[in-house]
Enzyme design. Structure first.
Site, mmCIF file in Angstrom:
data_model
loop_
_atom_site.group_PDB
_atom_site.id
_atom_site.type_symbol
_atom_site.label_atom_id
_atom_site.label_comp_id
_atom_site.label_asym_id
_atom_site.label_seq_id
_atom_site.Cartn_x
_atom_site.Cartn_y
_atom_site.Cartn_z
ATOM 1 N N ARG A 237 42.891 42.575 34.543
ATOM 2 C CA ARG A 237 42.492 41.670 35.875
ATOM 3 C C ARG A 237 42.672 39.764 34.907
ATOM 4 O O ARG A 237 42.099 40.006 34.215
ATOM 5 C CB ARG A 237 41.770 42.299 36.404
ATOM 6 N N GLU A 266 44.609 34.961 41.517
ATOM 7 C CA GLU A 266 46.325 35.162 41.984
ATOM 8 C C GLU A 266 46.772 34.646 43.698
ATOM 9 O O GLU A 266 45.411 34.223 44.110
ATOM 10 C CB GLU A 266 46.822 36.046 42.035
ATOM 11 N N HIS A 284 52.062 39.167 37.678
ATOM 12 C CA HIS A 284 51.863 40.257 37.951
ATOM 13 C C HIS A 284 52.702 41.504 38.172
ATOM 14 O O HIS A 284 52.988 42.012 39.474
ATOM 15 C CB HIS A 284 50.823 39.560 39.379
HETATM 16 C C1 GLV Z 1 47.654 46.619 39.403
HETATM 17 O O1 GLV Z 1 47.063 46.188 38.791
HETATM 18 C C2 GLV Z 1 47.021 48.102 39.523
HETATM 19 O O2 GLV Z 1 46.010 47.742 39.245
HETATM 20 O O3 GLV Z 1 47.185 49.079 40.068
#
Ligand code: GLV
Length: 326
Positions: A237, A266, A284
């Protein structure tokens, strides 16, 4: 079954069809965009269950708008977008989709390791711009991967899957977590404290969930401990890394580079990050394959179906709510 279920955004099958079979009313945002706060409040009102995404901020305000709701099923493994304590207080179950995105995310972490060290994206840009001057002994030299030390921060499933791949590259493995991991130990990884990991790794790869404890875990002080020849990889993250501090070290050449898939705010990036040619930047994409997203869709729907049928959902994150109900 007379239930009303919401899906907050267009998602792949089979989740929507599974839920359509189970419910009298399926209210779905059919657009591929996040709803704004007012839209989200409106959608969840009167629903028994909500399938939401990591781009939905599910806080006390949204939970209050979903007074009849029994479950928020997040279509993600991470669930920092949901105030789980507030949901628990309101007797609302929260679930996630662990397991099915492990391999896919580990593949991407490996792609970032290889891509940033071997300057894959930079090379592609050079070719397309017609700037390839011909092979040269000093042209676009990168860093070695095979045999270099990989430090994994967080000893969970995704970290172990990255470790498994790295073994194929003969990479000595270090890991740091709150407790020893049998999976990591079985792969020959050595448990070390975070400082040792930062100082000794050639690649530092982050695999911790975002929480108060991990927010800015990799700050200016942590980055300063890394070797000037080392790389930071983040598929976890964004806020685990102080992105401004990262830009500063990348610009100064204080580390060799960074492979980044997730950002603090983001879809924005910290000013200056886009100018760092020693950063390989992805939008991402950790779980972004059709197979994985379909599996996530199915698991999120399975959690909802379980609750609608009076069963405990398989991926319950706040079991106290179930115990209170049963
Ligand atoms: C993606 O980032 C998730 O947490 O599934």
């Amino acid at each position: 079954m007379s239930s009303r279920v919401a899906i907050t955004r267009l998602i792949p099958e089979p989740g929507p069809t599974m839920l359509a079979h189970q419910t009298v009313e399926l209210v779905a945002n059919s657009e591929d965009r996040s709803l704004d706060r007012a839209e989200l409040r409106g959608l969840v009102g009167g629903c028994d269950a909500v399938l939401c995404l990591l781009t939905d901020s599910i806080d006390a305000d949204i939970l209050d708008a979903a007074a009849d709701c029994k479950i928020f099923a997040n279509m993600a493994v991470g669930y920092n977008n949901i105030d789980v304590a507030a949901a628990t207080k309101r007797g609302i179950m929260v679930t996630n989709t662990p397991g099915v995105l492990t391999e896919c995310t580990a593949d991407l972490a490996m792609a970032l390791i290889l891509g940033v060290a071997r300057r894959v994206a930079e090379g592609d840009v050079e070719m397309r711009a017609g700037r390839f001057p011909g092979w040269g002994p000093l042209y676009m030299l990168g860093g070695d991967v095979t045999g270099k030390t990989l430090g994994l921060v967080g000893p969970g499933r995704i970290a172990a899957a990255v470790a498994k791949r790295a073994k194929g590259f003969d990479m000595p493995l270090l890991y740091h977590g709150r407790r020893p991991s049998p999976d990591m130990e079985a792969l020959g990884a050595k448990a070390v404290d975070l400082d040792t990991l930062l100082r000794e790794s050639d690649f530092v790869s982050l695999h911790v969930p975002l929480s108060k404890e991990t927010h800015h875990l990799i700050d200016a002080a942590a980055l300063a401990k890394m070797k000037p020849t080392s790389y930071l990889i983040n598929t976890a993250r964004g806020p685990v890394v102080d992105e401004k501090a990262l830009v500063a070290v990348l610009k100064a050449g204080a580390i060799a580079g960074a492979g980044i898939d997730v950002y603090e705010d983001e879809p924005a990036m910290a000013p200056g990050l886009a100018d760092c040619t020693n950063a390989l930047l992805l939008p991402h994409l950790g779980s972004a394959t059709l197979g994985t997203r379909s599996a996530m869709s199915r698991i999120a729907a399975e959690n909802i179906v379980a609750v609608l049928e009076g069963r405990r959902p398989p991926n319950l994150l706040n079991p106290e709510v179930w115990q209170g109900n049963s």
